[in-house]
Design a protein around this motif. Sequence first.
Motif, PDB file in Angstrom:
ATOM      1  N   TYR A 236       1.129  -0.993   0.720  1.00 10.03           N
ATOM      2  CA  TYR A 236       0.182  -0.004  -0.204  1.00 10.03           C
ATOM      3  C   TYR A 236       0.863   1.515   0.131  1.00 10.03           C
ATOM      4  O   TYR A 236       1.548   1.354   1.032  1.00 10.03           O
ATOM      5  CB  TYR A 236      -0.428   0.280   1.005  1.00 10.03           C
ATOM      6  CG  TYR A 236      -1.701   1.033   1.482  1.00 10.03           C
ATOM      7  CD1 TYR A 236      -3.354   1.187   0.626  1.00 10.03           C
ATOM      8  CD2 TYR A 236      -1.114   2.416   2.757  1.00 10.03           C
ATOM      9  CE1 TYR A 236      -3.697   2.363   1.018  1.00 10.03           C
ATOM     10  CE2 TYR A 236      -2.456   3.343   2.446  1.00 10.03           C
ATOM     11  CZ  TYR A 236      -3.641   2.972   1.677  1.00 10.03           C
ATOM     12  OH  TYR A 236      -4.744   4.463   1.668  1.00 10.03           O
ATOM     13  N   PRO A 237       0.753   2.149  -0.988  1.00 10.88           N
ATOM     14  CA  PRO A 237      -0.424   2.474  -1.199  1.00 10.88           C
ATOM     15  C   PRO A 237      -1.229   1.605  -3.196  1.00 10.88           C
ATOM     16  O   PRO A 237      -1.838   2.190  -3.455  1.00 10.88           O
ATOM     17  CB  PRO A 237      -0.750   4.225  -1.301  1.00 10.88           C
ATOM     18  CG  PRO A 237       0.597   4.643  -1.091  1.00 10.88           C
ATOM     19  CD  PRO A 237       1.165   3.031  -1.064  1.00 10.88           C
ATOM     20  N   ARG A 238       0.658   1.218  -3.564  1.00 12.40           N
ATOM     21  CA  ARG A 238       0.975   1.437  -4.765  1.00 12.40           C
ATOM     22  C   ARG A 238       1.154  -0.380  -5.294  1.00 12.40           C
ATOM     23  O   ARG A 238       3.033  -0.574  -5.046  1.00 12.40           O
ATOM     24  CB  ARG A 238       1.271   2.729  -5.599  1.00 12.40           C
ATOM     25  CG  ARG A 238       0.509   3.463  -5.846  1.00 12.40           C
ATOM     26  CD  ARG A 238       1.582   4.678  -6.945  1.00 12.40           C
ATOM     27  NE  ARG A 238       0.246   5.856  -6.518  1.00 12.40           N
ATOM     28  CZ  ARG A 238       0.849   6.844  -7.250  1.00 12.40           C
ATOM     29  NH1 ARG A 238       2.377   6.764  -8.055  1.00 12.40           N
ATOM     30  NH2 ARG A 238       0.558   8.445  -7.216  1.00 12.40           N
ATOM     31  N   PHE A 239       0.295  -0.698  -5.582  1.00  9.63           N
ATOM     32  CA  PHE A 239       1.091  -2.654  -4.483  1.00  9.63           C
ATOM     33  C   PHE A 239       1.953  -3.158  -6.365  1.00  9.63           C
ATOM     34  O   PHE A 239       0.968  -2.305  -7.233  1.00  9.63           O
ATOM     35  CB  PHE A 239      -0.098  -3.274  -4.763  1.00  9.63           C
ATOM     36  CG  PHE A 239      -0.633  -3.487  -3.557  1.00  9.63           C
ATOM     37  CD1 PHE A 239      -0.799  -4.156  -2.537  1.00  9.63           C
ATOM     38  CD2 PHE A 239      -2.332  -2.013  -3.148  1.00  9.63           C
ATOM     39  CE1 PHE A 239      -1.097  -3.522  -0.716  1.00  9.63           C
ATOM     40  CE2 PHE A 239      -2.187  -2.055  -2.403  1.00  9.63           C
ATOM     41  CZ  PHE A 239      -1.824  -3.053  -0.915  1.00  9.63           C
ATOM     42  N   ASN A 240       2.512  -3.660  -6.179  1.00 11.48           N
ATOM     43  CA  ASN A 240       3.375  -4.823  -7.048  1.00 11.48           C
ATOM     44  C   ASN A 240       3.086  -6.085  -6.182  1.00 11.48           C
ATOM     45  O   ASN A 240       4.387  -6.032  -5.585  1.00 11.48           O
ATOM     46  CB  ASN A 240       4.132  -3.994  -7.953  1.00 11.48           C
ATOM     47  CG  ASN A 240       4.484  -4.968  -9.565  1.00 11.48           C
ATOM     48  OD1 ASN A 240       3.406  -5.632  -9.976  1.00 11.48           O
ATOM     49  ND2 ASN A 240       6.103  -4.646  -9.423  1.00 11.48           N
ATOM     50  N   SER A 241       3.315  -7.373  -6.914  1.00  4.79           N
ATOM     51  CA  SER A 241       3.251  -8.436  -6.316  1.00  4.79           C
ATOM     52  C   SER A 241       3.763  -9.034  -7.574  1.00  4.79           C
ATOM     53  O   SER A 241       4.550  -8.655  -8.393  1.00  4.79           O
ATOM     54  CB  SER A 241       1.461  -8.939  -6.405  1.00  4.79           C
ATOM     55  OG  SER A 241       1.335  -8.121  -5.336  1.00  4.79           O
ATOM     56  N   PRO A 242       4.487 -10.536  -6.863  1.00  4.06           N
ATOM     57  CA  PRO A 242       5.248 -10.554  -7.367  1.00  4.06           C
ATOM     58  C   PRO A 242       3.784 -11.940  -8.713  1.00  4.06           C
ATOM     59  O   PRO A 242       2.982 -12.537  -8.360  1.00  4.06           O
ATOM     60  CB  PRO A 242       5.935 -11.783  -6.298  1.00  4.06           C
ATOM     61  CG  PRO A 242       6.169 -11.634  -5.115  1.00  4.06           C
ATOM     62  CD  PRO A 242       4.688 -10.593  -5.532  1.00  4.06           C
ATOM     63  N   GLN A 243       5.171 -11.913  -9.397  1.00  6.13           N
ATOM     64  CA  GLN A 243       4.053 -12.967 -10.982  1.00  6.13           C
ATOM     65  C   GLN A 243       4.161 -13.925 -10.544  1.00  6.13           C
ATOM     66  O   GLN A 243       3.062 -15.380 -10.598  1.00  6.13           O
ATOM     67  CB  GLN A 243       5.047 -12.856 -11.972  1.00  6.13           C
ATOM     68  CG  GLN A 243       5.006 -11.013 -12.920  1.00  6.13           C
ATOM     69  CD  GLN A 243       4.588 -11.314 -13.844  1.00  6.13           C
ATOM     70  OE1 GLN A 243       5.966 -11.686 -14.737  1.00  6.13           O
ATOM     71  NE2 GLN A 243       5.065 -10.128 -15.026  1.00  6.13           N
TER      72      GLN A 243
END
Length: 421
Positions: free
Chosen positions: A134-141
């Motif tokens: 948060y607030p700008r997410f990026n998760s592993p593929q």
Amino acid sequence: MKKLFTLLLSILLLLPACTVSPTTAKPEIKTTAPTITLTKQELTEQIPPPPPSSTEPPIEVKPSYTRISFLAAGDNVIHPCIYKEAKQRATKDSREYNFLPVYESIAQYVKNADIAFINQETLMGGEELGYSGYPRFNSPQDLALDLKDLGFDVINIANNHMCDKGEKGLKATIEFLSSIEDITLIGGHLNEADFDNIRIVEKSGIKIAFLSYTYGTNGLSLPKNTELFVPYIDEEAISRQISKAKEISDVVLVSIHWGEENHFDPSAEQISLSQKIADWGADAIIGHHPHVIQPIKWLEGKNGNKTLCIYSLGNLISAMNNGYNMLGGLMTFEIVRNDLTGEIFIDSPLFIPTAFYYADSWFQTKLHLLRDYDQELSLTHGSRKHGKLATRKDMEKYLTDTIDPQFLPLWVYNPEDVIEQ
């Protein structure tokens, strides 16, 4: 002489009795039977019954049914503690990030469903963009690959975080998810023409159309010259796409990101739009975004059709602060076709409540079925650090105050009943 006379006299006396006069008529011989009058009852009794019919009686045709089991999961929010622990859980036999253990409690439900849907709240734009929360997410593929292995078939990304990493992050997420075999991506579109290309999943000869929209993107927007298309809520577009979907499919499911965060009651806007979606002919509405559960209702459309509306499924997994954000669930129902008449309808809707756990350290992350979420877990939940308890008793009260009993498993009201509905 005397004897001769006596003999002649006897002969003469016998002659009249043996002689037939030529003028004497023959006696009348009757050739017709006498008239007999019978009563109606006597007549009926004397008429023999008709012979047995040679044709068999008609065979009653009982309808058979084709059933498709459907499952929907709510917001899959990957905070840093979740993906960092997924890396710690990796083994030589797993990928670099192993998310599977956190979903273990629901794995069988997902795998057994003919079609399983999830709202993926966070982008998977690639390592080069940096993993973040948060607030700008990026998760592993690796997360998406684990979701596929769990058995999810449909992944939605139309939500308020889809622009968190700009055009590059959204495009990379769309391209990656679209490349995974047997995964249907909804809510992410490379261009407007792709938005109008309605996604259809076919199972057992039944075609299910998936539509997806979001209320906004947290004030973020894509460059003006981009071709990427964000499916914002637009009543004209929703009405038009439902109409088109009904022409090319048998069932229309609408995924929609809406409502107010942390509100257990749907907003006036949700209620108004849900009725319009029912009037336009959708079969079910799958709602998410408030991060808490909201009511489930049967709506009646203007044409008498029934629409199942799940206003909010709550969070599936998330390390948010509040105890009530830990309660979510799996919505299951059957899509049924009467093979005799062709009628298709939704049947047996059931909400299976879940509780997400993290410890004071933010780790030991794990999703539990609420029925298995015991007192010990309640008392060690990390939300205590924020003064927000996440006890089972609290969660059960949120559940029963919000969801109508007709949609809940029996054990919610009968804790000793261990048989899952």
